[in-house]
Design a protein around this motif. Structure first.
Motif, PDB file in Angstrom:
ATOM      1  N   GLY A 128      61.459 -42.881 105.861  1.00 42.30           N
ATOM      2  CA  GLY A 128      62.776 -43.497 105.846  1.00 42.30           C
ATOM      3  C   GLY A 128      62.793 -44.992 105.160  1.00 42.30           C
ATOM      4  O   GLY A 128      63.711 -45.258 104.279  1.00 42.30           O
ATOM      5  N   ALA A 129      61.940 -45.598 105.530  1.00 42.01           N
ATOM      6  CA  ALA A 129      61.634 -47.049 104.840  1.00 42.01           C
ATOM      7  C   ALA A 129      61.344 -46.920 103.412  1.00 42.01           C
ATOM      8  O   ALA A 129      61.900 -47.874 102.528  1.00 42.01           O
TER       9      ALA A 129
ATOM     10  N   SER B  53      65.926 -46.684  97.230  1.00 39.17           N
ATOM     11  CA  SER B  53      67.404 -46.710  97.085  1.00 39.17           C
ATOM     12  C   SER B  53      68.034 -47.821  96.555  1.00 39.17           C
ATOM     13  O   SER B  53      68.560 -47.931  95.753  1.00 39.17           O
ATOM     14  N   ARG B  54      67.183 -49.097  97.249  1.00 42.77           N
ATOM     15  CA  ARG B  54      67.491 -50.266  96.737  1.00 42.77           C
ATOM     16  C   ARG B  54      67.019 -50.643  95.164  1.00 42.77           C
ATOM     17  O   ARG B  54      67.953 -51.194  94.534  1.00 42.77           O
TER      18      ARG B  54
ATOM     19  N   VAL C 270      62.288 -44.373 101.500  1.00 45.46           N
ATOM     20  CA  VAL C 270      63.631 -43.855 100.780  1.00 45.46           C
ATOM     21  C   VAL C 270      64.611 -45.218 100.687  1.00 45.46           C
ATOM     22  O   VAL C 270      65.104 -45.156  99.495  1.00 45.46           O
ATOM     23  N   ARG C 271      64.808 -45.848 101.580  1.00 38.06           N
ATOM     24  CA  ARG C 271      65.438 -47.058 101.683  1.00 38.06           C
ATOM     25  C   ARG C 271      65.094 -48.042 100.449  1.00 38.06           C
ATOM     26  O   ARG C 271      66.020 -48.548  99.695  1.00 38.06           O
ATOM     27  N   GLN C 272      63.753 -48.356 100.399  1.00 37.12           N
ATOM     28  CA  GLN C 272      63.135 -49.067  99.598  1.00 37.12           C
ATOM     29  C   GLN C 272      63.525 -48.646  97.914  1.00 37.12           C
ATOM     30  O   GLN C 272      63.947 -49.347  97.009  1.00 37.12           O
TER      31      GLN C 272
END
Length: 135
Positions: A94-95, A101-102, A97-99
């Motif tokens: 999840g972390a 995405s950013r 994917v968030r990175q």
């Protein structure tokens, strides 16, 4: 084939051993009394052996129960550890994917900014050409 039981075998041995004469060690006992005593002894011995066998089965059952309980405990611990590891991997994913995405959003912003700047430069040049042509 018929199965011969221990008590039947003991009775046969007692009858053969006693024969039809009076016992030498106890002259007051006849062959029937000796056979009865042998049957009683054989029955007592068979009962004792049965009790011992039952005790061995009980002990083996207890040991097997303990082993099963220990195995179930270990399996539960393994499942808990696997669940913890899976949860950690999900958090890491999840972390990540968030990175990503950013980073992708930043790339989109930069691309939009570059496109806006390029469009602004093109409009500015077009405006300059229009002014030069009207002179």
């Amino acid at each position: 084939m018929k199965k011969i039981t221990i008590p039947a075998l003991m009775l046969a041995v007692a009858m053969v051993a006693t024969g039809c004469k009076k016992a030498d060690d106890n002259p007051n006992m006849g062959p029937a009394q000796e056979a009865g005593a042998a049957i009683d002894n054989a029955g007592a011995k068979a009962a004792a052996e049965s009790r011992e066998a039952a005790e061995r089965v009980d002990a083996a059952t207890d040991r097997a129960g303990e082993r099963i309980e220990n195995a179930a405990d270990r399996a539960g611990e393994n499942i808990d550890q696997a669940t913890d590891r899976a949860g950690e991997k999900m958090r890491e994913a999840g972390a990540e994917v968030r990175q990503e995405s950013r980073e992708a959003a930043q790339d989109v912003k930069e691309g939009a900014s570059n496109a806006t700047a390029a469009t602004g430069r093109a409009v500015e040049r077009a405006g300059e050409k229009i002014q030069d042509a009207s002179k």
